[in-house]
Design an enzyme around this catalytic site. Structure first.
Site, PDB file in Angstrom:
ATOM      1  N   ARG A   1       0.860  -1.182   0.000  1.00  0.00           N
ATOM      2  CA  ARG A   1       0.000   0.000   0.000  1.00  0.00           C
ATOM      3  C   ARG A   1       0.894   1.228   0.000  1.00  0.00           C
ATOM      4  NH1 ARG A   1      -1.193   2.429   4.670  1.00  0.00           N
ATOM      5  NH2 ARG A   1      -1.272   0.513   5.895  1.00  0.00           N
TER       6      ARG A   1
ATOM      7  N   HIS B   1      -3.477   4.101   5.025  1.00  0.00           N
ATOM      8  CA  HIS B   1      -4.566   3.145   5.185  1.00  0.00           C
ATOM      9  C   HIS B   1      -5.903   3.799   4.868  1.00  0.00           C
ATOM     10  CE1 HIS B   1      -7.034  -0.045   6.938  1.00  0.00           C
ATOM     11  NE2 HIS B   1      -7.685   0.897   7.603  1.00  0.00           N
TER      12      HIS B   1
ATOM     13  N   TYR C   1       4.711   5.148  11.146  1.00  0.00           N
ATOM     14  CA  TYR C   1       5.029   3.754  11.435  1.00  0.00           C
ATOM     15  C   TYR C   1       5.854   3.046  10.357  1.00  0.00           C
ATOM     16  CZ  TYR C   1       0.724   3.190   8.616  1.00  0.00           C
ATOM     17  OH  TYR C   1      -0.246   3.278   7.644  1.00  0.00           O
TER      18      TYR C   1
END
Length: 323
Positions: free
Chosen positions: A229, A233, A242
């Site tokens: 990805r 998100h 992160y």
């Protein structure tokens, strides 16, 4: 794969990318309340959906399968109307499109697909279901129950996991024991296949083989498409908190659309870009022209026959309008 088919896959991937970018822009402009980007996963989505036989198969998406909708030629304004928050499940005809309303419950579409597959087997329709989920959703109990059920009854269903490396902010290594979703298939008596999810042709071939096997009575398959990805998100997420920029750049070099474009003449890529620009403008215009649905539809299509409780809620709602 012949050149015509490959050009079609590239065209669909490119369109999915451009619509995805437009949806993000619309969310930032306050038009869409929220959106879940699919950038980087176009090959997994388009390649798998292109393998479906839309006269008999059925697809069950999550909330991130824009590329599936594009490959299945679903009305994109009607599909994206769910993100506009004026209609639950999209305003397109799911039965005609062979694409279920997208599902925001983590792992939710997996059980629905297995139920459909059981019906298809009992009715002997000859069709197969495909259900989409992520590596994070693969840890849900519903997914394991669905796979076990499909294994016991040898159901015609393909479990298509897009392993994009992250369950929101949790890496796959920290939430998938053993590191492989496809390897879990053996425990349920299913076939397990891991494929390069950024290679649209490889995804197409793997999915076509799994669908053929399912329709022929060979049972279910778990396909794990290894992808990434590239974006957040969701539009409320900050992936920079992160994961590293170096990791994102490394995966950008494996962009599935750029990879496919290298097989095509520049003139064909340019034509695909022009086509995508035209469709994006049409979709944007169509979304902005949508108006809220009649409020009484809140109580429509909830059950085939309205329950006493639902009718009472409708009565109270109507009375509140007269106050």
């Amino acid at each position: 794969m012949d050149d015509v088919s490959f050009r079609r896959l590239h065209r669909s991937m490119l369109l999915a990318r451009r619509i995805d970018e437009e949806a993000i822009a619309l969310q930032r402009q306050g038009v869409l309340p929220a959106y879940a980007p699919a950038k980087g996963q176009e090959a997994a989505q388009v390649g798998s959906a292109a393998a479906l036989d839309l006269t008999r198969d059925f697809a069950f998406p999550t909330y991130r399968e824009l590329g599936v909708a594009v490959a299945m030629d679903v009305d994109l304004v009607a599909y994206l109307s769910t993100h506009l928050n004026i209609w639950h499940g999209g305003m397109y005809d799911s039965q005609a499109a062979r694409l279920a309303p997208f599902n925001a419950v983590v792992g939710g579409p997996v059980t629905h697909a297995v139920g459909w597959a059981m019906g298809a087997k009992l009715d002997e329709t000859g069709g197969a279901a495909i259900t989409y989920f992520g590596d994070g959703a693969s840890s849900q109990g519903d997914v394991h129950e669905a796979m076990n059920f499909a294994g016991v009854y040898r159901l015609p269903v393909v479990f298509f996991c897009q392993n994009n490396g992250w369950a929101i902010s949790v890496p796959t290594t920290q939430q998938v024991a053993g590191g492989s979703v496809a390897a879990r298939a053996a425990g349920y008596g299913l076939e397990g296949v891991r494929v390069d999810g950024n290679d649209v042709e490889a995804v197409f071939e793997a999915t076509r083989a799994a669908l053929d096997r399912a329709r022929d009575g060979g049972g279910a398959t778990v396909i794990e498409a290894m992808t990434y990805r590239l974006g957040p998100h969701s539009t409320s997420d900050d992936p920079g908190r992160y994961r590293s920029l170096a990791d994102e750049r490394a995966w950008s070099e494996r962009d599935p659309i750029a990879r496919a474009a290298r097989r095509l003449p520049e003139v064909e890529v340019a034509e695909a870009e022009r086509h995508a620009d035209e469709v994006v403008e049409q979709v944007r215009k169509g979304l902005l022209e949508l108006t809220p649905r009649p409020a009484e539809e809140l109580f429509s299509f909830v059950y085939r026959e309205p329950t006493t409780a639902l009718l009472e809620q409708q009565r109270v709602w109507k009375e509140s309008l007269d106050v």
